[in-house]
Design an enzyme around this catalytic site. Structure first.
Site, PDB file in Angstrom:
ATOM      1  N   TYR A  57       0.828  -1.219   0.000  1.00 17.69           N
ATOM      2  CA  TYR A  57       0.000   0.000   0.000  1.00 17.69           C
ATOM      3  C   TYR A  57       0.859   1.264   0.000  1.00 17.69           C
ATOM      4  CZ  TYR A  57      -4.403  -2.427   0.146  1.00 17.69           C
ATOM      5  OH  TYR A  57      -5.469  -3.200  -0.235  1.00 17.69           O
ATOM      6  N   HIS A 104     -15.248   1.372  -2.071  1.00 18.90           N
ATOM      7  CA  HIS A 104     -14.133   0.518  -1.628  1.00 18.90           C
ATOM      8  C   HIS A 104     -13.126   1.297  -0.778  1.00 18.90           C
ATOM      9  CE1 HIS A 104     -15.026  -2.445  -5.144  1.00 18.90           C
ATOM     10  NE2 HIS A 104     -15.891  -2.524  -4.179  1.00 18.90           N
TER      11      HIS A 104
HETATM   12  C1  BV8 Z   1     -17.919  -8.883  -0.068  1.00 18.80           C
HETATM   13  C2  BV8 Z   1     -10.008  -1.953  -2.519  1.00 18.80           C
HETATM   14  C3  BV8 Z   1     -19.166 -10.009   1.568  1.00 18.80           C
HETATM   15  C4  BV8 Z   1      -8.737  -2.544  -2.051  1.00 18.80           C
HETATM   16  C5  BV8 Z   1     -11.193  -3.644  -3.846  1.00 18.80           C
HETATM   17  C6  BV8 Z   1     -20.519 -12.510  -6.232  1.00 18.80           C
HETATM   18  C7  BV8 Z   1     -19.974 -13.227  -7.255  1.00 18.80           C
HETATM   19  C8  BV8 Z   1     -18.585 -13.530  -7.226  1.00 18.80           C
HETATM   20  C9  BV8 Z   1     -17.748 -13.095  -6.200  1.00 18.80           C
HETATM   21  C10 BV8 Z   1     -18.297 -12.396  -5.196  1.00 18.80           C
HETATM   22  C11 BV8 Z   1     -19.667 -12.112  -5.201  1.00 18.80           C
HETATM   23  N1  BV8 Z   1     -19.921 -11.378  -4.106  1.00 18.80           N
HETATM   24  C12 BV8 Z   1     -18.767 -11.205  -3.399  1.00 18.80           C
HETATM   25  C13 BV8 Z   1     -17.768 -11.818  -4.048  1.00 18.80           C
HETATM   26  C14 BV8 Z   1     -16.404 -11.827  -3.623  1.00 18.80           C
HETATM   27  C15 BV8 Z   1     -15.630 -10.581  -4.033  1.00 18.80           C
HETATM   28  C16 BV8 Z   1     -15.546 -10.480  -5.533  1.00 18.80           C
HETATM   29  O1  BV8 Z   1     -16.280  -9.776  -6.173  1.00 18.80           O
HETATM   30  N2  BV8 Z   1     -14.554 -11.207  -6.084  1.00 18.80           N
HETATM   31  C17 BV8 Z   1     -14.320 -11.140  -7.550  1.00 18.80           C
HETATM   32  C18 BV8 Z   1     -12.827 -11.031  -7.797  1.00 18.80           C
HETATM   33  C19 BV8 Z   1     -14.892 -12.316  -8.220  1.00 18.80           C
HETATM   34  N3  BV8 Z   1     -16.215  -9.362  -3.486  1.00 18.80           N
HETATM   35  C20 BV8 Z   1     -15.848  -9.027  -2.219  1.00 18.80           C
HETATM   36  O2  BV8 Z   1     -15.077  -9.667  -1.524  1.00 18.80           O
HETATM   37  C21 BV8 Z   1     -16.484  -7.769  -1.663  1.00 18.80           C
HETATM   38  N4  BV8 Z   1     -16.940  -7.994  -0.315  1.00 18.80           N
HETATM   39  O3  BV8 Z   1     -18.498  -9.453  -0.930  1.00 18.80           O
HETATM   40  O4  BV8 Z   1     -18.155  -9.048   1.255  1.00 18.80           O
HETATM   41  C22 BV8 Z   1     -19.575  -9.691   2.908  1.00 18.80           C
HETATM   42  C23 BV8 Z   1     -20.853  -9.219   3.079  1.00 18.80           C
HETATM   43  C24 BV8 Z   1     -21.294  -8.972   4.378  1.00 18.80           C
HETATM   44  C25 BV8 Z   1     -20.416  -9.193   5.450  1.00 18.80           C
HETATM   45  C26 BV8 Z   1     -19.106  -9.623   5.226  1.00 18.80           C
HETATM   46  C27 BV8 Z   1     -18.655  -9.847   3.944  1.00 18.80           C
HETATM   47  C28 BV8 Z   1     -15.433  -6.623  -1.547  1.00 18.80           C
HETATM   48  C29 BV8 Z   1     -14.882  -6.255  -2.857  1.00 18.80           C
HETATM   49  C30 BV8 Z   1     -13.939  -5.035  -2.718  1.00 18.80           C
HETATM   50  C31 BV8 Z   1     -12.489  -5.435  -2.716  1.00 18.80           C
HETATM   51  N5  BV8 Z   1     -11.624  -4.230  -2.748  1.00 18.80           N
HETATM   52  N6  BV8 Z   1     -10.401  -2.530  -3.799  1.00 18.80           N
HETATM   53  C32 BV8 Z   1      -7.547  -2.068  -2.807  1.00 18.80           C
HETATM   54  O5  BV8 Z   1      -7.712  -1.260  -3.716  1.00 18.80           O
HETATM   55  O6  BV8 Z   1      -6.447  -2.486  -2.455  1.00 18.80           O
HETATM   56  S1  BV8 Z   1     -11.664  -4.293  -5.355  1.00 18.80           S
HETATM   57  C33 BV8 Z   1     -10.593  -3.558  -6.522  1.00 18.80           C
HETATM   58  O7  BV8 Z   1     -10.604  -4.408  -7.621  1.00 18.80           O
HETATM   59  C34 BV8 Z   1     -11.061  -2.216  -7.062  1.00 18.80           C
HETATM   60  O8  BV8 Z   1     -11.621  -1.393  -6.093  1.00 18.80           O
HETATM   61  C35 BV8 Z   1     -12.066  -2.629  -8.113  1.00 18.80           C
HETATM   62  O9  BV8 Z   1     -13.312  -2.834  -7.541  1.00 18.80           O
HETATM   63  C36 BV8 Z   1     -11.545  -3.958  -8.564  1.00 18.80           C
HETATM   64  C37 BV8 Z   1     -10.813  -3.802  -9.855  1.00 18.80           C
HETATM   65  O10 BV8 Z   1     -11.752  -3.704 -10.848  1.00 18.80           O
HETATM   66  P1  BV8 Z   1     -11.719  -2.456 -11.877  1.00 18.80           P
HETATM   67  O11 BV8 Z   1     -11.680  -1.189 -11.114  1.00 18.80           O
HETATM   68  O12 BV8 Z   1     -12.793  -2.703 -12.808  1.00 18.80           O
HETATM   69  O13 BV8 Z   1     -10.271  -2.600 -12.540  1.00 18.80           O
HETATM   70  P2  BV8 Z   1      -9.750  -3.719 -13.557  1.00 18.80           P
HETATM   71  O14 BV8 Z   1      -8.288  -3.570 -13.649  1.00 18.80           O
HETATM   72  O15 BV8 Z   1     -10.326  -5.045 -13.200  1.00 18.80           O
HETATM   73  O16 BV8 Z   1     -10.387  -3.289 -14.961  1.00 18.80           O
HETATM   74  C38 BV8 Z   1     -10.039  -2.059 -15.538  1.00 18.80           C
HETATM   75  C39 BV8 Z   1     -11.032  -1.848 -16.667  1.00 18.80           C
HETATM   76  O17 BV8 Z   1     -10.772  -0.586 -17.259  1.00 18.80           O
HETATM   77  C40 BV8 Z   1     -10.919  -2.902 -17.778  1.00 18.80           C
HETATM   78  O18 BV8 Z   1     -12.224  -3.274 -18.202  1.00 18.80           O
HETATM   79  C41 BV8 Z   1     -10.172  -2.154 -18.897  1.00 18.80           C
HETATM   80  O19 BV8 Z   1     -10.561  -2.602 -20.171  1.00 18.80           O
HETATM   81  C42 BV8 Z   1     -10.652  -0.731 -18.668  1.00 18.80           C
HETATM   82  N7  BV8 Z   1      -9.765   0.349 -19.115  1.00 18.80           N
HETATM   83  C43 BV8 Z   1      -8.396   0.368 -19.055  1.00 18.80           C
HETATM   84  N8  BV8 Z   1      -7.945   1.580 -19.521  1.00 18.80           N
HETATM   85  C44 BV8 Z   1      -9.043   2.317 -19.837  1.00 18.80           C
HETATM   86  C45 BV8 Z   1     -10.205   1.543 -19.579  1.00 18.80           C
HETATM   87  N9  BV8 Z   1     -11.460   1.998 -19.800  1.00 18.80           N
HETATM   88  C46 BV8 Z   1     -11.588   3.272 -20.290  1.00 18.80           C
HETATM   89  N10 BV8 Z   1     -10.512   4.100 -20.544  1.00 18.80           N
HETATM   90  C47 BV8 Z   1      -9.243   3.653 -20.350  1.00 18.80           C
HETATM   91  N11 BV8 Z   1      -8.222   4.464 -20.623  1.00 18.80           N
END
Ligand code: BV8
Ligand code: ZN
Length: 261
Positions: A63, A115
């Site tokens: 971080y 987040h």
């Molecule tokens: C929870 C902070 C329960 C930390 C982050 C349902 C289905 C499946 C899984 C789950 C589900 N429900 C929950 C889950 C589990 C999990 C989850 O979703 N896992 C995924 C991986 C499958 N979710 C959780 O754990 C959540 N909590 O569910 O708790 C609970 C409930 C009650 C009580 C107790 C517990 C918490 C999730 C949050 C985690 N923290 N960040 C840190 O930053 O260190 S997530 C982090 O990753 C980001 O915040 C963001 O959300 C994610 C990354 O995604 P993006 O931002 O979309 O970035 P990425 O690189 O993936 O994509 C970039 C995009 O931009 C691409 O599409 C690319 O093409 C595009 N792009 C690139 N350049 C450009 C562009 N677009 C336009 N212009 C450009 N120039």
């Protein structure tokens, strides 16, 4: 683009969901893209309460490194265009998954950080929260005045999102006429679910991304391209045209900073 512009003109209530992609043109590495943060470190090893309990120093080094990278970066025209849109839309909510704080630096006000923020520190003992924007922290892991261990003020995988912020995000998605989904891979839940919630509540959904996502076939309009270019064109076409002309005119030298009235 023209349909999206028309919807934007008609919309009385607009919500926006952003991900790492909106900050990519500012130099913030995305999570899953090339050189993305996850490529170097597996998320499970770093962005979870278990990883922090196992090795707080390792997690804090990661971080602290991200804070150092972010401290030198600036918002891009995509961030500024959204701040502009907020000023002229009666009911506007910006929901971000980003912890980088660039929306606020660009002047956005009604920002829901679902987040959390990398610039907030929270004490595991007394629970106090403090903002700390020092690029690199003098002590890793940092300690609270009560002696307790401080953790980054972000939401880790497996942790619930901040209740009030999440409720406000759901309410904005349910009540908006138009939802813009910008630069997110739409795989992290529950944030990705906001697009479906808006759609099923009757809103139009427009996505901006440089690549298709699981959402792209379910929404009303997909605009392919970098948000730093498409958002100004969508939100202030006149100014975008003037800036493009200015940049072209200055072809010999680096493009001038965008003209902001
Ligand atoms: C929870 C902070 C329960 C930390 C982050 C349902 C289905 C499946 C899984 C789950 C589900 N429900 C929950 C889950 C589990 C999990 C989850 O979703 N896992 C995924 C991986 C499958 N979710 C959780 O754990 C959540 N909590 O569910 O708790 C609970 C409930 C009650 C009580 C107790 C517990 C918490 C999730 C949050 C985690 N923290 N960040 C840190 O930053 O260190 S997530 C982090 O990753 C980001 O915040 C963001 O959300 C994610 C990354 O995604 P993006 O931002 O979309 O970035 P990425 O690189 O993936 O994509 C970039 C995009 O931009 C691409 O599409 C690319 O093409 C595009 N792009 C690139 N350049 C450009 C562009 N677009 C336009 N212009 C450009 N120039
Ligand atoms: Zn404390």
């Amino acid at each position: 683009m023209s349909a999206a512009r028309e919807w934007l003109k008609q919309a009385r209530s607009v919500a926006v969901l952003t991900g790492a992609g909106v900050s990519a043109e500012s130099g913030v590495p995305t999570f899953r893209g090339a050189g993305g943060l996850w490529k170097r470190q597996r998320a499970e090893n770093l962005a979870t309460p278990e990883a922090f309990a196992r090795d707080p120093k390792l997690v804090w080094e990661w971080y602290d490194w991200r804070r150092t990278v972010l401290a030198g970066l600036k918002p891009n025209p995509g961030h500024y265009a959204l701040a502009e849109l907020e000023k002229r839309t009666p009911n506007f909510t910006l929901i971000t998954q980003n912890v980088d704080g660039l929306h606020e630096l660009a002047g956005s006000r009604n920002v829901l950080r679902v987040h959390g923020s990398i610039w907030m520190l929270r004490c595991l003992t007394c629970g106090s929260e403090q903002q700390d924007r020092r690029a690199s922290l003098p002590e890793i892991p940092p300690r609270c005045t009560c002696g307790g261990l401080l953790r980054p003020g972000v939401v880790w995988f497996g942790e619930a999102l901040p209740t009030a912020v999440w409720r406000a995000a759901e309410a904005a998605a349910r009540s908006c006429d138009l939802l813009l989904v910008i630069g997110t891979s739409a795989v992290v839940y529950p944030a990705a679910g906001l697009a479906h919630l808006a759609k099923s509540s009757g809103a139009r959904v427009v996505e901006i991304n440089v690549a298709e996502t699981p959402l792209s076939r379910e929404i009303d309009e997909f605009l392919l391209g970098p948000s730093g270019e498409l958002l100004p064109q969508l939100i202030s076409p006149e100014r975008a045209r003037r800036n493009a002309a200015a940049a072209r005119f200055d072809g010999t030298r680096m493009p001038r900073r965008p003209v902001r009235s």
